[in-house]
Write a protein that holds these residues in place. Structure first.
Motif, PDB file in Angstrom:
ATOM      1  N   LEU A 466     -49.431  12.932   9.379  1.00 32.83           N
ATOM      2  CA  LEU A 466     -49.768  11.590   8.883  1.00 32.83           C
ATOM      3  C   LEU A 466     -51.219  11.509   8.407  1.00 32.83           C
ATOM      4  O   LEU A 466     -51.493  10.962   7.334  1.00 32.83           O
ATOM      5  N   VAL A 467     -52.130  12.049   9.209  1.00 38.07           N
ATOM      6  CA  VAL A 467     -53.548  11.827   8.886  1.00 38.07           C
ATOM      7  C   VAL A 467     -54.150  12.982   8.081  1.00 38.07           C
ATOM      8  O   VAL A 467     -55.252  12.854   7.561  1.00 38.07           O
ATOM      9  N   ASP A 507     -57.313   1.218   6.584  1.00 36.82           N
ATOM     10  CA  ASP A 507     -56.187   0.587   7.296  1.00 36.82           C
ATOM     11  C   ASP A 507     -54.840   1.124   6.798  1.00 36.82           C
ATOM     12  O   ASP A 507     -53.828   0.440   6.860  1.00 36.82           O
ATOM     13  N   LYS A 508     -54.840   2.357   6.321  1.00 34.25           N
ATOM     14  CA  LYS A 508     -53.597   2.954   5.812  1.00 34.25           C
ATOM     15  C   LYS A 508     -52.470   2.862   6.833  1.00 34.25           C
ATOM     16  O   LYS A 508     -51.303   2.670   6.496  1.00 34.25           O
ATOM     17  N   TYR A 509     -52.826   3.042   8.086  1.00 35.72           N
ATOM     18  CA  TYR A 509     -51.799   2.972   9.136  1.00 35.72           C
ATOM     19  C   TYR A 509     -52.013   1.759  10.041  1.00 35.72           C
ATOM     20  O   TYR A 509     -51.632   1.776  11.206  1.00 35.72           O
ATOM     21  N   MET A 513     -54.265   3.033  15.548  1.00 35.00           N
ATOM     22  CA  MET A 513     -53.096   3.916  15.718  1.00 35.00           C
ATOM     23  C   MET A 513     -52.389   3.683  17.051  1.00 35.00           C
ATOM     24  O   MET A 513     -51.568   4.499  17.476  1.00 35.00           O
ATOM     25  N   TRP A 515     -50.029   1.809  17.761  1.00 32.74           N
ATOM     26  CA  TRP A 515     -48.576   1.781  17.565  1.00 32.74           C
ATOM     27  C   TRP A 515     -47.971   3.179  17.691  1.00 32.74           C
ATOM     28  O   TRP A 515     -46.897   3.359  18.227  1.00 32.74           O
ATOM     29  N   PHE A 516     -48.731   4.152  17.185  1.00 26.67           N
ATOM     30  CA  PHE A 516     -48.240   5.535  17.217  1.00 26.67           C
ATOM     31  C   PHE A 516     -48.087   6.019  18.663  1.00 26.67           C
ATOM     32  O   PHE A 516     -47.062   6.581  19.053  1.00 26.67           O
ATOM     33  N   MET A 577     -41.791   5.218  11.774  1.00 28.38           N
ATOM     34  CA  MET A 577     -42.858   6.031  11.186  1.00 28.38           C
ATOM     35  C   MET A 577     -42.861   5.791   9.681  1.00 28.38           C
ATOM     36  O   MET A 577     -41.784   5.649   9.081  1.00 28.38           O
ATOM     37  N   PRO A 578     -44.016   5.779   9.066  1.00 29.25           N
ATOM     38  CA  PRO A 578     -44.025   5.690   7.605  1.00 29.25           C
ATOM     39  C   PRO A 578     -43.540   7.021   7.010  1.00 29.25           C
ATOM     40  O   PRO A 578     -43.970   8.083   7.473  1.00 29.25           O
ATOM     41  N   HIS A 594     -42.629   5.729  -1.207  1.00 31.44           N
ATOM     42  CA  HIS A 594     -43.220   5.540   0.129  1.00 31.44           C
ATOM     43  C   HIS A 594     -42.514   4.389   0.829  1.00 31.44           C
ATOM     44  O   HIS A 594     -42.294   3.330   0.228  1.00 31.44           O
ATOM     45  N   ASP A 596     -42.352   2.169   4.553  1.00 26.61           N
ATOM     46  CA  ASP A 596     -43.018   1.970   5.850  1.00 26.61           C
ATOM     47  C   ASP A 596     -42.093   2.286   7.020  1.00 26.61           C
ATOM     48  O   ASP A 596     -42.525   2.347   8.179  1.00 26.61           O
TER      49      ASP A 596
END
Lengths: 665, 287
Positions: A466-467, A507-509, A513, A515-516, A577-578, A594, A596
């Motif tokens: 993801l990152v 703030d892409k995610y 984080m 939530w992750f 997960m995105p 893409h 979400d």
């Protein structure tokens, strides 16, 4: 008594001064709240180590501490009623123990514990059971102190102890004349002042010895004299300082180790030692003669690990690394980690393509960073040690030996370390069996390693996906730099993830984080996205009456056929997960979408003159935590030759077996 | 030199009975193909419209293979179980086939399916009885051979043994066992030849005759067995060396491998007939 007391104080002072002068030469990397001088003498016949220990413990808190707690972990091997034995069922690492031979069981006894005022505290010792109600477990003791230790003050204890080593079935003990001496001396737990990790008030953190966890201790300096019969080869945590011939058919070897959380050693007359250097680090491999041919594999994998960790996490801060190759009869002691001292595992005749030696060596070496230098609490947050280390093991193995061949590398049967780790989690009968975040001894049967090791490694791979690898490396480097020699906890890691991801990706995610981690660390749900269907519907010319208000739709602007195409996606799991979706059209065009990942169903629609041929969720396989990657892609033209290929192989094997029967009929 | 004569006669006899080779080959191929077709169908069903299995065409993808078996592999597993039972079924059938081959070879009959089946049926129970006796003989010899090894391991100190030592301790026993197995294998084959060529129901008497024959002409009988095993072993070696690890990454290569594999298996059937024909000829010459 007073005279004795003065004498003792004098001895302590002398020992402490000598020890600290020597230790002070080395750069101080850790707080060193405990320091040890130990004299240990092994009797190979009785399997007993007689020990004399001068211990200094410094109170790190603002509390006045009236008791001390010690690990007495060899008592885990005392009988079938210990917590460790009950949790392991007497079976661990492929070996088992269930006999009545008193020589084969182990224990540790404190014979005397004299404080610096000359009072023997041994009679006041009592066994405690902080983790369970098992009154038979004797792996933790509590000692009321004659003189409470004031904030910042230190206590000196002179302890005589005897350690009877068990026959090896798990981690520590003897097998014939091979000895792996670990968890062998009374070792204080960690006194956590208020604010440290999760402590709200000052408290001892001293867990019992469990089937799956054994590490959480203070950073310390060790000065250890090991006496063994002549001819016995010794390897140990730390660096060898001196060897003395005692003139009585014994030799004494003196080792120093600074800023480490434990001290283990090995001895056997059969060891063959191979040495090498990596930069300033001395590599020593203690091999069984029958495994001599594996020396190069051990050394090569250690150099790979040293190089990788030093580049991606931080410089290896010690001057030595020792690997012990156990005999097959002592294989229960293999695959273990102690500071600067690890055990591997090999079997004579093991082919190069089966990279167990490399995998175990790299994994156990990695513990030096997680169990050893970061020194998180393995009992309470095993994933920070085992999981993070497994993640790095996979990265190193795949980088060094190829991502599809790093574990097994035969010509036509191969698989990679990371793939194996992921399947260790996703292949569980029930991946929802528990969340990763729980005490090591509280996992349901079969859940500990799959979740602490494999699921953690898998969600770290997902985080990396993801990152991005650069941000991931930055996260891990900052985590390591900020928390080395400080006992971090999960909260500390999450804070750094939030800090770095926000800095690098905005703030892409989302805001952070959290939530992750709610999904993968604190939750037990699974992630599963499915490409449910692909639809291509020819757009027909409109028929009927059209006027100027409702115009006739244009369906053939270019004169080509036109299709209304759809890709329909499902979220089968609870974890969100995105994800990316790659859509491939029959003219070769590709569109990357893409999503979400939040809705249960998602459609992507197109009106084009090309049909969709195939589509793939997560084409770069970033979301490794998806428990079923098979259903991530769909094609309208599946490769039928795959089935034919496997059918041809199947037919051949079947005929060959039957024809072999004919030959012997 | 009689072993060379028998060796050549076995080869000539096999070449002159290519139809028999084909019958033996088809005896395995047809039922196996039926199971394999079911396997193909199950595999196609498992793959469905998934995209990932493409990775299995060009190399091997562990993740895809594991997930395919885990999520869609029930049908495939069921077929593999069926295949296992087919193999079990062929344990007695192989005795039937041996009876059929020997009947045609020793009786100098034309290699027709009917004769083959007749011979197989006629000698099935006798050969089964023979195999039954010899199974006990094999177990007995294995027990006698490995008993000293087992005792030496049991008496050794656990800590002083390692896997390399165990292997090298075991190796001489393995070699002795292999030599004994070949000796017994030779005897059992001659016993079958005696049963069929004399058309006798006295199995034990045939075994005794075979023991006397093989022991009495040990050098020739034993050497011929070894000689007749060389070509099959060489064939297997060449096959795996040349084709065993060929990557099947296109439809044409898959088809090509299918043809090569079937040719190899046909040759293996021929080797079996060559073997029995060679021994039968040697027995005829030396009895």
């Amino acid at each position: 008594m007073k005279k004795n007391s003065l004498l003792l104080k004098g001895i302590f002072l002398l020992v402490s001064v000598v020890f600290f002068v020597v230790a002070a030469r080395a750069e101080k990397l850790s707080p060193r709240y405990t320091n040890y001088k130990i004299k240990a003498k092994l009797n190979p016949e009785t399997k007993i180590v007689n020990g004399e220990m001068w211990l200094t413990w410094k109170n790190p808190s603002t509390d006045t501490v009236a008791t001390m707690q010690f690990h007495m972990y060899l008592n885990a091997f005392k009988n079938t009623e210990s917590t460790f034995y009950k949790e392991s069922g007497g079976q661990l690492r492929g070996m088992s123990k269930n006999d009545n031979d008193s020589l084969t069981w182990g224990y540790v006894d404190v014979l005397s514990m004299i404080d610096d005022s000359g009072v023997d505290l041994a009679s006041e010792i009592k066994f405690i059971h902080p983790d369970d109600d098992n009154i038979y477990d004797q792996t933790v003791i509590e000692v009321p102190l004659n003189r409470p230790v004031l904030p910042g003050d230190s206590i000196h204890l002179h302890i005589n102890f005897v350690s009877k080593l068990p026959e090896i079935f798990a981690r520590s003990g003897y097998s014939g004349n091979y000895f792996l001496v670990a968890q062998w001396f009374p070792k204080p737990g960690v006194y956590e002042p208020a604010g440290m990790r999760y402590a709200t008030k000052g408290q001892w953190n001293c867990h019992q010895y469990h089937g799956h966890s054994e590490f959480y201790a203070n950073f310390s300096n060790y000065d250890v004299e090991i006496t063994v019969p002549e001819g016995y080869v010794v390897g140990s945590t730390g660096a060898l300082q001196n060897v003395k011939d005692n003139g009585d058919s014994t030799v004494t070897q003196i080792y120093f180790a600074n800023d480490v959380v434990d001290f283990a050693w090995t001895t056997s007359p059969r060891f063959e030692v191979v040495e090498d250097m990596w930069n300033d680090v001395k590599i020593m491999v203690y091999l069984q003669p029958e495994h001599r041919q594996f020396a190069a594999r051990y050394i090569s994998s250690l150099k790979i690990a040293l190089e990788y960790f030093s580049k991606h996490l931080g410089k290896y801060p010690y001057s030595t690394i020792t690997v012990v190759d156990p005999p097959i009869s002592g294989s229960g002691s293999g695959g273990m980690e102690y500071p600067t001292f690890i055990t591997g595992g090999s079997v004579w005749g093991l082919p190069d393509e089966v990279r167990i030696i490399e995998m175990v060596t790299i994994h156990e070496f990695g513990h030096n960073y997680f169990m050893g230098i970061l020194a998180s609490n393995e009992f309470e947050e095993a994933f920070i040690d085992e999981g993070f280390n497994t993640y790095y093991e996979g990265r190193i193995m795949d980088a060094a030996y190829g991502d599809s061949t790093s574990f097994i590398g035969f010509r036509y049967f191969y698989f990679g370390d990371r793939a194996m780790q992921r399947l260790g989690y996703t292949g569980m009968k029930n991946p929802k069996i528990a969340e990763v975040y729980r005490y090591a001894w509280q996992f349901p049967h079969g859940g500990y390693s799959s979740l602490s090791y494999n699921k953690t490694a898998t969600w770290l791979m997902t985080l990396e996906g993801l990152v991005g690898i650069e941000t991931m490396d930055e996260i891990m480097k900052i985590f390591y730099d900020r928390w080395k020699f400080k006992h971090p906890c999960a909260r500390d890691f999450i804070e750094i993830v939030n800090e770095v991801v926000t800095k690098n990706l905005g703030d892409k995610y989302g805001e952070n984080m959290n939530w992750f981690f709610d999904e993968v660390l604190y939750g037990s749900d699974v992630c599963d996205y499915k490409l449910a269907s692909i639809k291509n519907k020819r757009v027909r010319k409109p028929k009927g009456l059209f006027d100027t208000i409702v115009e006739k739709p244009d369906t053939s602007a270019t004169g080509k056929k036109l299709y209304e195409s759809k890709v329909i996606l499902h979220r089968l799991g609870e974890v969100i997960m995105p994800v990316e979706v790659l859509v491939h059209f029959d003219n070769g065009d590709e569109v990357l979408e893409h999503w979400d990942g939040k809705e249960r169903t998602k459609e992507f629609s197109y009106k084009r003159s090309e049909k969709i041929m195939w589509a793939q969720i997560d084409p770069s396989e970033k979301i490794k935590i998806d428990v079923n990657m098979l259903n991530n892609g769909m094609t309208l033209e599946p490769e039928r030759n795959v089935a034919r290929k496997y059918m041809v192989r199947f037919l051949f094997v079947l005929q060959s077996i039957i024809q072999t029967l004919f030959f012997f009929a | 030199m009689k072993i060379l004569t028998a060796y050549k006669a076995g080869l000539v006899g096999t070449i002159s009975r290519l139809r028999l080779v084909t019958i033996v080959y088809l005896f395995v191929f047809i039922p196996s193909l039926l199971v394999a077709m079911a396997y193909l169908s199950a595999y196609n069903k498992a793959i469905g419209l998934y995209l990932a299995p493409e990775k299995l065409m060009h190399g091997f993808d562990y993740t895809t293979y594991t997930e395919l078996m885990r999520f869609e592999g029930d049908g495939i597993s069921a077929i593999v179980k069926q295949a296992f039972w087919l193999v079990v079924f062929y344990v007695p059938v192989s005795l039937f086939v041996t009876g059929g081959i020997l009947y045609l070879i020793t009786g100098k009959y034309k290699p027709r399916l009917a004769s083959f089946v007749n011979g197989g049926a006629k000698y099935f129970w006798r050969i089964l009885k023979l195999k039954f006796y010899f199974s006990f003989v094999q177990l007995f010899f294995a027990f006698i051979i490995y008993l000293p090894f087992g005792i030496s391991i049991a008496m050794a100190d656990d800590g002083s043994l390692n896997e390399k030592m165990v292997f090298f301790k075991l190796l001489p026993y393995l070699i002795v066992h292999l030599l004994v197995v070949i000796y017994l294998f030779t005897i059992v084959n001659y016993a079958k030849i005696i049963i069929v060529s004399k058309d006798t129901r006295k199995v034990l008497r045939s075994i005794w005759e075979a023991v006397k024959f093989v022991t009495g002409k040990f050098a020739g009988a034993y050497s011929l067995t070894l000689l007749l095993m060389i070509v099959p072993l060489l064939l297997i070696y060449v096959y795996f060396k040349v084709f065993g690890f060929l990557s099947m990454d296109s439809g044409w290569v898959v088809f090509g491998m299918f043809v090569i594999q079937q040719l190899f298996l046909w040759l293996r059937a021929a080797m079996r007939i060559w073997f029995l024909a060679g021994l039968a000829e040697y027995y005829r010459m030396r009895r």
